[in-house]
Design an enzyme around this catalytic site. Structure first.
Site, PDB file in Angstrom:
ATOM      1  N   ARG A  92       8.587   1.275   1.857  1.00 55.97           N
ATOM      2  CA  ARG A  92       7.523   1.899   2.639  1.00 55.97           C
ATOM      3  C   ARG A  92       6.259   1.039   2.612  1.00 55.97           C
ATOM      4  O   ARG A  92       5.946   0.420   1.599  1.00 55.97           O
ATOM      5  CB  ARG A  92       7.210   3.294   2.096  1.00 55.97           C
ATOM      6  CG  ARG A  92       8.356   4.282   2.270  1.00 55.97           C
ATOM      7  CD  ARG A  92       8.040   5.625   1.644  1.00 55.97           C
ATOM      8  NE  ARG A  92       7.923   5.526   0.193  1.00 55.97           N
ATOM      9  CZ  ARG A  92       7.661   6.559  -0.601  1.00 55.97           C
ATOM     10  NH1 ARG A  92       7.459   7.758  -0.087  1.00 55.97           N
ATOM     11  NH2 ARG A  92       7.583   6.390  -1.901  1.00 55.97           N
TER      12      ARG A  92
ATOM     13  N   TYR B  57       6.553 -10.201   0.529  1.00 56.56           N
ATOM     14  CA  TYR B  57       5.308  -9.927   1.239  1.00 56.56           C
ATOM     15  C   TYR B  57       4.531 -11.227   1.449  1.00 56.56           C
ATOM     16  O   TYR B  57       4.656 -12.179   0.667  1.00 56.56           O
ATOM     17  CB  TYR B  57       4.419  -8.968   0.438  1.00 56.56           C
ATOM     18  CG  TYR B  57       4.792  -7.514   0.556  1.00 56.56           C
ATOM     19  CD1 TYR B  57       4.228  -6.706   1.541  1.00 56.56           C
ATOM     20  CD2 TYR B  57       5.699  -6.933  -0.324  1.00 56.56           C
ATOM     21  CE1 TYR B  57       4.561  -5.362   1.641  1.00 56.56           C
ATOM     22  CE2 TYR B  57       6.041  -5.594  -0.232  1.00 56.56           C
ATOM     23  CZ  TYR B  57       5.464  -4.811   0.753  1.00 56.56           C
ATOM     24  OH  TYR B  57       5.795  -3.486   0.853  1.00 56.56           O
TER      25      TYR B  57
ATOM     26  N   ASP C 223       1.943   0.876   3.626  1.00 63.97           N
ATOM     27  CA  ASP C 223       0.762   1.722   3.785  1.00 63.97           C
ATOM     28  C   ASP C 223       0.152   1.579   5.173  1.00 63.97           C
ATOM     29  O   ASP C 223       0.518   0.694   5.956  1.00 63.97           O
ATOM     30  CB  ASP C 223      -0.295   1.345   2.746  1.00 63.97           C
ATOM     31  CG  ASP C 223       0.112   1.711   1.332  1.00 63.97           C
ATOM     32  OD1 ASP C 223       0.852   2.702   1.169  1.00 63.97           O
ATOM     33  OD2 ASP C 223      -0.304   1.004   0.395  1.00 63.97           O
TER      34      ASP C 223
ATOM     35  N   ARG D  55      -1.789  -5.920  -2.918  1.00 65.05           N
ATOM     36  CA  ARG D  55      -3.211  -5.930  -2.570  1.00 65.05           C
ATOM     37  C   ARG D  55      -4.090  -5.979  -3.815  1.00 65.05           C
ATOM     38  O   ARG D  55      -5.174  -6.578  -3.793  1.00 65.05           O
ATOM     39  CB  ARG D  55      -3.536  -4.714  -1.711  1.00 65.05           C
ATOM     40  CG  ARG D  55      -2.896  -4.788  -0.322  1.00 65.05           C
ATOM     41  CD  ARG D  55      -2.877  -3.440   0.371  1.00 65.05           C
ATOM     42  NE  ARG D  55      -4.217  -2.917   0.566  1.00 65.05           N
ATOM     43  CZ  ARG D  55      -4.466  -1.679   0.981  1.00 65.05           C
ATOM     44  NH1 ARG D  55      -3.456  -0.840   1.234  1.00 65.05           N
ATOM     45  NH2 ARG D  55      -5.707  -1.267   1.145  1.00 65.05           N
TER      46      ARG D  55
END
Length: 256
Positions: free
Chosen positions: A49, A109, A51, A196
Protein backbone atom coordinates in the site's frame (compact mmCIF):
# COMPACT_ATOMS: atom_id res chain seq x y z
CA UNK A 1 -9.04 -18.10 -12.00
CA UNK A 2 -6.42 -15.79 -10.52
CA UNK A 3 -5.27 -12.77 -12.53
CA UNK A 4 -2.23 -10.58 -11.84
CA UNK A 5 -1.96 -6.98 -13.02
CA UNK A 6 0.77 -4.35 -13.15
CA UNK A 7 -0.53 -0.87 -12.27
CA UNK A 8 0.98 2.57 -12.91
CA UNK A 9 -0.41 5.64 -11.17
CA UNK A 10 0.16 9.25 -10.25
CA UNK A 11 -0.83 9.37 -6.59
CA UNK A 12 -1.13 13.15 -6.30
CA UNK A 13 -4.91 13.34 -6.44
CA UNK A 14 -5.65 10.18 -4.44
CA UNK A 15 -5.97 9.58 -0.70
CA UNK A 16 -3.51 6.72 -1.02
CA UNK A 17 -3.85 3.18 -2.31
CA UNK A 18 -6.20 1.55 0.19
CA UNK A 19 -9.95 1.61 -0.42
CA UNK A 20 -11.79 4.05 1.88
CA UNK A 21 -15.45 4.68 2.58
CA UNK A 22 -14.87 8.34 1.70
CA UNK A 23 -12.63 9.97 -0.89
CA UNK A 24 -10.92 8.66 -4.01
CA UNK A 25 -8.23 5.98 -3.72
CA UNK A 26 -6.26 4.01 -6.30
CA UNK A 27 -7.60 0.67 -5.09
CA UNK A 28 -11.18 1.91 -5.13
CA UNK A 29 -10.83 3.27 -8.66
CA UNK A 30 -9.18 0.07 -9.90
CA UNK A 31 -11.81 -2.20 -8.38
CA UNK A 32 -14.60 -0.13 -9.92
CA UNK A 33 -12.95 -0.38 -13.34
CA UNK A 34 -12.32 -4.13 -13.09
CA UNK A 35 -15.86 -4.73 -11.84
CA UNK A 36 -17.13 -2.93 -14.91
CA UNK A 37 -15.10 -5.21 -17.19
CA UNK A 38 -16.10 -8.35 -15.27
CA UNK A 39 -19.75 -7.41 -14.87
CA UNK A 40 -19.53 -8.32 -11.20
CA UNK A 41 -17.67 -7.09 -8.08
CA UNK A 42 -13.88 -7.52 -8.07
CA UNK A 43 -11.64 -7.17 -5.02
CA UNK A 44 -7.87 -6.81 -5.46
CA UNK A 45 -4.89 -7.53 -3.22
CA UNK A 46 -1.76 -5.43 -3.75
CA UNK A 47 1.95 -5.94 -3.16
CA UNK A 48 2.30 -2.85 -0.98
CA UNK A 49 0.00 0.00 0.00
CA UNK A 50 1.12 3.56 -0.71
CA UNK A 51 0.18 6.77 1.10
CA UNK A 52 -1.58 9.83 -0.25
CA UNK A 53 0.53 11.56 -2.89
CA UNK A 54 2.89 8.60 -3.43
CA UNK A 55 3.16 7.30 -6.99
CA UNK A 56 3.38 3.77 -8.39
CA UNK A 57 5.51 2.71 -11.36
CA UNK A 58 4.51 -0.97 -11.29
CA UNK A 59 2.27 -1.87 -8.39
CA UNK A 60 1.27 -5.55 -8.62
CA UNK A 61 -2.17 -6.82 -7.66
CA UNK A 62 -4.07 -10.07 -7.98
CA UNK A 63 -7.77 -10.92 -7.97
CA UNK A 64 -9.90 -14.02 -8.35
CA UNK A 65 -12.74 -14.28 -10.84
CA UNK A 66 -14.83 -16.85 -12.67
CA UNK A 67 -15.28 -14.45 -15.57
CA UNK A 68 -13.19 -15.32 -18.62
CA UNK A 69 -11.55 -12.40 -20.37
CA UNK A 70 -8.40 -12.23 -22.49
CA UNK A 71 -5.45 -10.54 -20.73
CA UNK A 72 -5.65 -7.73 -23.28
CA UNK A 73 -9.31 -7.19 -22.38
CA UNK A 74 -8.52 -6.87 -18.67
CA UNK A 75 -5.68 -4.46 -19.46
CA UNK A 76 -7.38 -2.20 -22.00
CA UNK A 77 -10.90 -2.50 -20.63
CA UNK A 78 -9.90 -1.53 -17.11
CA UNK A 79 -7.61 1.26 -18.30
CA UNK A 80 -10.40 2.80 -20.36
CA UNK A 81 -12.59 2.93 -17.24
CA UNK A 82 -9.88 4.35 -14.97
CA UNK A 83 -9.00 7.99 -14.28
CA UNK A 84 -6.33 9.32 -16.67
CA UNK A 85 -3.67 9.12 -13.94
CA UNK A 86 -4.03 5.33 -13.53
CA UNK A 87 -3.25 2.63 -16.11
CA UNK A 88 -3.03 -1.16 -16.23
CA UNK A 89 0.37 -1.97 -17.76
CA UNK A 90 -0.12 -5.71 -18.16
CA UNK A 91 -2.44 -8.54 -17.17
CA UNK A 92 -1.92 -12.28 -17.08
CA UNK A 93 -3.36 -15.43 -15.50
CA UNK A 94 -1.25 -16.81 -12.65
CA UNK A 95 -1.11 -19.93 -10.54
CA UNK A 96 -3.80 -19.91 -7.80
CA UNK A 97 -0.97 -20.09 -5.24
CA UNK A 98 0.44 -16.72 -6.34
CA UNK A 99 -0.12 -13.92 -3.83
CA UNK A 100 0.75 -10.31 -4.67
CA UNK A 101 1.57 -9.39 -1.08
CA UNK A 102 2.90 -12.52 0.59
CA UNK A 103 4.72 -13.79 -2.50
CA UNK A 104 6.87 -10.68 -2.94
CA UNK A 105 10.54 -11.23 -2.11
CA UNK A 106 11.28 -7.52 -2.07
CA UNK A 107 9.84 -4.07 -2.67
CA UNK A 108 11.60 -1.12 -4.30
CA UNK A 109 11.16 2.63 -3.92
CA UNK A 110 12.74 5.69 -5.49
CA UNK A 111 12.86 9.15 -3.93
CA UNK A 112 13.65 12.16 -6.14
CA UNK A 113 14.91 15.49 -4.80
CA UNK A 114 15.21 18.51 -7.07
CA UNK A 115 18.27 20.30 -5.69
CA UNK A 116 18.39 23.80 -7.15
CA UNK A 117 17.65 27.40 -6.20
CA UNK A 118 14.31 27.62 -8.03
CA UNK A 119 11.25 25.55 -7.14
CA UNK A 120 9.94 23.08 -9.73
CA UNK A 121 7.10 23.82 -12.09
CA UNK A 122 6.87 20.92 -14.55
CA UNK A 123 8.05 18.25 -12.09
CA UNK A 124 6.31 19.59 -8.98
CA UNK A 125 4.11 16.48 -8.59
CA UNK A 126 7.03 14.06 -8.76
CA UNK A 127 9.94 15.59 -6.82
CA UNK A 128 10.67 17.18 -3.48
CA UNK A 129 12.42 20.53 -3.69
CA UNK A 130 15.54 21.31 -1.66
CA UNK A 131 17.22 24.63 -2.48
CA UNK A 132 20.21 24.14 -0.17
CA UNK A 133 23.17 22.28 -1.68
CA UNK A 134 23.21 18.53 -1.06
CA UNK A 135 26.21 16.21 -1.08
CA UNK A 136 24.87 12.97 -2.55
CA UNK A 137 28.08 11.08 -1.75
CA UNK A 138 27.73 11.89 1.96
CA UNK A 139 24.10 10.79 1.90
CA UNK A 140 25.02 7.53 0.19
CA UNK A 141 27.81 6.81 2.66
CA UNK A 142 25.51 7.50 5.62
CA UNK A 143 22.78 5.28 4.22
CA UNK A 144 25.02 2.23 4.09
CA UNK A 145 24.60 1.87 7.87
CA UNK A 146 21.02 0.78 7.17
CA UNK A 147 21.92 -2.19 4.96
CA UNK A 148 20.98 -5.53 6.49
CA UNK A 149 18.34 -6.66 8.97
CA UNK A 150 17.70 -4.21 11.80
CA UNK A 151 15.09 -2.74 14.10
CA UNK A 152 13.99 0.39 12.22
CA UNK A 153 12.00 1.97 15.05
CA UNK A 154 13.82 5.29 14.50
CA UNK A 155 12.31 5.47 11.00
CA UNK A 156 8.84 4.17 11.80
CA UNK A 157 5.72 6.34 11.86
CA UNK A 158 4.05 6.65 15.25
CA UNK A 159 0.84 5.42 13.63
CA UNK A 160 2.53 2.32 12.15
CA UNK A 161 0.49 -0.82 12.87
CA UNK A 162 3.17 -3.40 12.02
CA UNK A 163 3.68 -6.10 14.65
CA UNK A 164 7.41 -5.35 14.87
CA UNK A 165 10.00 -2.98 13.40
CA UNK A 166 12.52 -5.49 12.05
CA UNK A 167 13.07 -5.21 8.32
CA UNK A 168 15.90 -6.13 5.95
CA UNK A 169 17.27 -3.57 3.50
CA UNK A 170 19.04 -5.23 0.57
CA UNK A 171 20.37 -2.11 -1.10
CA UNK A 172 20.35 1.67 -0.71
CA UNK A 173 21.94 3.97 -3.26
CA UNK A 174 21.99 7.77 -3.35
CA UNK A 175 23.39 9.48 -6.42
CA UNK A 176 23.19 12.76 -8.27
CA UNK A 177 21.77 13.04 -11.79
CA UNK A 178 22.09 16.65 -12.91
CA UNK A 179 19.96 18.80 -10.62
CA UNK A 180 18.37 15.79 -8.95
CA UNK A 181 19.53 13.72 -5.99
CA UNK A 182 17.95 10.27 -6.17
CA UNK A 183 17.68 7.49 -3.61
CA UNK A 184 16.86 3.94 -4.69
CA UNK A 185 16.11 1.50 -1.89
CA UNK A 186 15.09 -2.17 -1.85
CA UNK A 187 13.99 -4.19 1.16
CA UNK A 188 11.96 -7.25 2.04
CA UNK A 189 9.25 -4.90 3.36
CA UNK A 190 8.85 -1.36 4.69
CA UNK A 191 7.30 0.19 7.76
CA UNK A 192 4.79 3.03 7.50
CA UNK A 193 6.63 6.19 6.33
CA UNK A 194 9.96 4.33 6.57
CA UNK A 195 11.38 5.56 3.25
CA UNK A 196 10.26 9.15 3.81
CA UNK A 197 11.68 9.12 7.34
CA UNK A 198 15.02 7.80 6.07
CA UNK A 199 15.15 10.61 3.50
CA UNK A 200 14.19 13.13 6.19
CA UNK A 201 17.25 12.01 8.16
CA UNK A 202 19.62 11.82 5.19
CA UNK A 203 18.88 15.41 4.16
CA UNK A 204 20.67 16.98 7.19
CA UNK A 205 23.67 14.77 6.39
CA UNK A 206 23.60 15.93 2.78
CA UNK A 207 23.47 19.57 3.90
CA UNK A 208 26.44 19.04 6.22
CA UNK A 209 24.38 19.63 9.36
CA UNK A 210 24.95 16.12 10.71
CA UNK A 211 27.92 13.74 10.40
CA UNK A 212 27.80 10.65 8.23
CA UNK A 213 27.78 8.49 11.38
CA UNK A 214 24.51 10.06 12.56
CA UNK A 215 22.30 7.67 10.57
CA UNK A 216 23.90 4.65 12.24
CA UNK A 217 23.48 6.29 15.63
CA UNK A 218 19.79 6.89 14.95
CA UNK A 219 19.36 3.27 13.91
CA UNK A 220 20.96 2.01 17.11
CA UNK A 221 19.08 4.50 19.29
CA UNK A 222 15.67 3.43 17.91
CA UNK A 223 14.12 6.79 18.83
CA UNK A 224 11.82 8.34 16.27
CA UNK A 225 11.74 11.67 18.13
CA UNK A 226 15.44 12.42 17.52
CA UNK A 227 15.54 11.41 13.84
CA UNK A 228 14.77 13.72 10.94
CA UNK A 229 11.23 14.79 9.94
CA UNK A 230 9.08 12.86 7.48
CA UNK A 231 9.92 13.98 3.94
CA UNK A 232 7.06 15.02 1.61
CA UNK A 233 5.22 12.34 -0.34
CA UNK A 234 5.56 13.96 -3.77
CA UNK A 235 9.11 12.74 -4.35
CA UNK A 236 8.33 9.08 -3.62
CA UNK A 237 7.51 6.40 -6.19
CA UNK A 238 6.87 2.72 -5.49
CA UNK A 239 8.89 1.11 -8.29
CA UNK A 240 7.30 -2.25 -7.58
CA UNK A 241 7.86 -5.62 -5.94
CA UNK A 242 9.97 -8.56 -7.08
CA UNK A 243 8.85 -12.19 -7.24
CA UNK A 244 10.51 -15.52 -7.86
CA UNK A 245 11.01 -16.13 -11.58
CA UNK A 246 8.94 -19.32 -11.55
CA UNK A 247 5.73 -17.26 -11.31
CA UNK A 248 6.39 -16.15 -14.89
CA UNK A 249 5.71 -12.45 -14.35
CA UNK A 250 7.23 -9.65 -16.48
CA UNK A 251 10.95 -9.03 -16.01
CA UNK A 252 10.47 -5.71 -14.20
CA UNK A 253 8.91 -7.52 -11.23
CA UNK A 254 10.94 -10.75 -11.31
CA UNK A 255 13.77 -11.57 -8.93
CA UNK A 256 17.04 -12.18 -10.76
Amino acid sequence: MRIALGIEYDGTDFLGWQRLSHGRTVQGSLEQALSRVAGQPVDVTCAGRTDAGVHGACQVVHFDTEVERAPRSWMLGATSALPPTVAVLWAQPVDPAFHARFGARSRRYRYRILNRQVRPALAARYVTWERRALDAERMHAAGQALIGEHDFSAFRAISCQAAHARRQIFSLRVHRAGEEVIMDIEANAFLHHMVRNIIGSLLPVGRGEQPIEWIGELLQGRRRDVAGPTAPSAGLTFLGPRYEAHWGLPSEVSWT
